[in-house]
Design a protein around this motif. Structure first.
Motif, PDB file in Angstrom:
ATOM      1  N   ILE A  81       0.833  -1.210   0.000  1.00  0.00           N
ATOM      2  CA  ILE A  81       0.000   0.000   0.000  1.00  0.00           C
ATOM      3  C   ILE A  81       0.861   1.252   0.000  1.00  0.00           C
ATOM      4  O   ILE A  81       0.623   2.199  -0.775  1.00  0.00           O
ATOM      5  N   LEU A  82       1.884   1.276   0.843  1.00  0.00           N
ATOM      6  CA  LEU A  82       2.736   2.466   0.938  1.00  0.00           C
ATOM      7  C   LEU A  82       3.547   2.684  -0.339  1.00  0.00           C
ATOM      8  O   LEU A  82       3.762   3.835  -0.753  1.00  0.00           O
ATOM      9  N   ILE A  85       1.248   4.156  -2.890  1.00  0.00           N
ATOM     10  CA  ILE A  85       1.029   5.562  -2.556  1.00  0.00           C
ATOM     11  C   ILE A  85       2.236   6.397  -2.954  1.00  0.00           C
ATOM     12  O   ILE A  85       2.101   7.505  -3.502  1.00  0.00           O
ATOM     13  N   THR A  86       3.434   5.874  -2.715  1.00  0.00           N
ATOM     14  CA  THR A  86       4.656   6.615  -3.044  1.00  0.00           C
ATOM     15  C   THR A  86       4.775   6.866  -4.544  1.00  0.00           C
ATOM     16  O   THR A  86       5.014   8.004  -4.977  1.00  0.00           O
ATOM     17  N   THR A  88       2.432   6.739  -6.863  1.00  0.00           N
ATOM     18  CA  THR A  88       1.344   7.573  -7.377  1.00  0.00           C
ATOM     19  C   THR A  88       1.512   9.029  -6.976  1.00  0.00           C
ATOM     20  O   THR A  88       1.337   9.943  -7.800  1.00  0.00           O
ATOM     21  N   MET A  89       1.856   9.263  -5.703  1.00  0.00           N
ATOM     22  CA  MET A  89       2.011  10.645  -5.231  1.00  0.00           C
ATOM     23  C   MET A  89       3.186  11.337  -5.904  1.00  0.00           C
ATOM     24  O   MET A  89       3.111  12.523  -6.251  1.00  0.00           O
ATOM     25  N   THR A 123       3.778  17.266  -2.029  1.00  0.00           N
ATOM     26  CA  THR A 123       3.481  15.915  -2.514  1.00  0.00           C
ATOM     27  C   THR A 123       4.725  15.041  -2.513  1.00  0.00           C
ATOM     28  O   THR A 123       4.676  13.862  -2.129  1.00  0.00           O
ATOM     29  N   SER A 127       5.299  11.607  -0.301  1.00  0.00           N
ATOM     30  CA  SER A 127       5.726  10.363  -0.942  1.00  0.00           C
ATOM     31  C   SER A 127       7.052   9.860  -0.367  1.00  0.00           C
ATOM     32  O   SER A 127       7.254   8.647  -0.232  1.00  0.00           O
ATOM     33  N   ALA A 130       6.250   8.187   2.962  1.00  0.00           N
ATOM     34  CA  ALA A 130       5.629   6.886   2.708  1.00  0.00           C
ATOM     35  C   ALA A 130       6.660   5.860   2.242  1.00  0.00           C
ATOM     36  O   ALA A 130       6.600   4.681   2.623  1.00  0.00           O
TER      37      ALA A 130
END
Length: 211
Positions: A81-82, A85-86, A88-89, A123, A127, A130
């Motif tokens: 998940i992290l 997120i990294t 994508t962000m 952002t 990231s 994360a």
């Protein structure tokens, strides 16, 4: 000077994003070495977030993906998940930074461009945090398992190269985000502080006219 800092921040953040993508895809998070009494019994196994590979000998690898019936540990779920997120962000931060670039003419407002740059820097910072969390948790678990007294002597668990690559990528994202945010914050402080001398002069002029 401000443009150079922002350009350096974008380049550093881009390198951090590439490191995050490589860290997310490569199955080199965890290295397990099974060592027997003879050299022929030694086997090496590497695991990542999505697949695991058994390396029986040099130049040979048998890989398989984690199925739905395989019980994954909590740190692997959190790492997935992290890492998503990294990636994508950071990609979103690159897109927002392009909107704030003076070379892009689709956003013509001079007030919105610094805000886009600040948003992209924040952002990248998120990231980067994360990314560091994604690799630090499995690294702590592997370090704990390595020193666990119940682990057999023939089973050697160590951190793979992706852990170090993840730390490097997270650090680069934090540095890039900080370099992008610093010029925008200093510009806002200078603009905010420059308002008071003008108001002070206007009040003095008004007082003199009143007298």
């Amino acid at each position: 000077m401000t443009v150079c800092l922002q350009l350096t921040g974008v380049v550093v953040s881009l390198l951090g994003w590439f490191s995050s993508v490589a860290c997310c895809l490569l199955p080199l998070w965890k290295t397990i070495l099974f060592s027997g009494q003879t050299l022929m019994m030694k086997q090496k196994m590497v695991e990542g977030l999505w697949i695991s590979c058994n390396i029986p000998g040099p130049g040979k690898a048998i890989c398989r993906t984690f199925g739905s019936n395989k019980e994954l540990t909590l740190e692997v779920y959190a790492g997935r998940i992290l890492m998503l997120i990294t990636v994508t962000m950071a990609l979103l931060g690159l897109f927002v930074n392009c909107l704030g670039s003076p070379c892009i003419v689709c956003v013509r407002s001079r007030e919105l461009k610094p805000r886009f740059l600040t948003a992209s820097g924040i952002t990248f910072l998120v990231s980067g945090v994360a990314q560091l969390l994604a690799v630090s948790w499995p690294a702590y678990v592997m370090a704990t398992d390595f020193h666990h007294p119940l682990v057999s002597e023939v089973l050697l668990i160590s951190m793979g190269p992706c852990i170090y690559l993840g730390w490097l990528g997270g650090t680069l994202l934090l540095i890039g985000g900080a370099l992008i945010c610093c010029p925008c914050c200093s510009r806002r402080k200078s603009d905010y502080g420059g308002q008071y001398p003008a108001s002070g002069r206007s009040s003095d002029i008004a007082g003199r006219n009143f007298v």
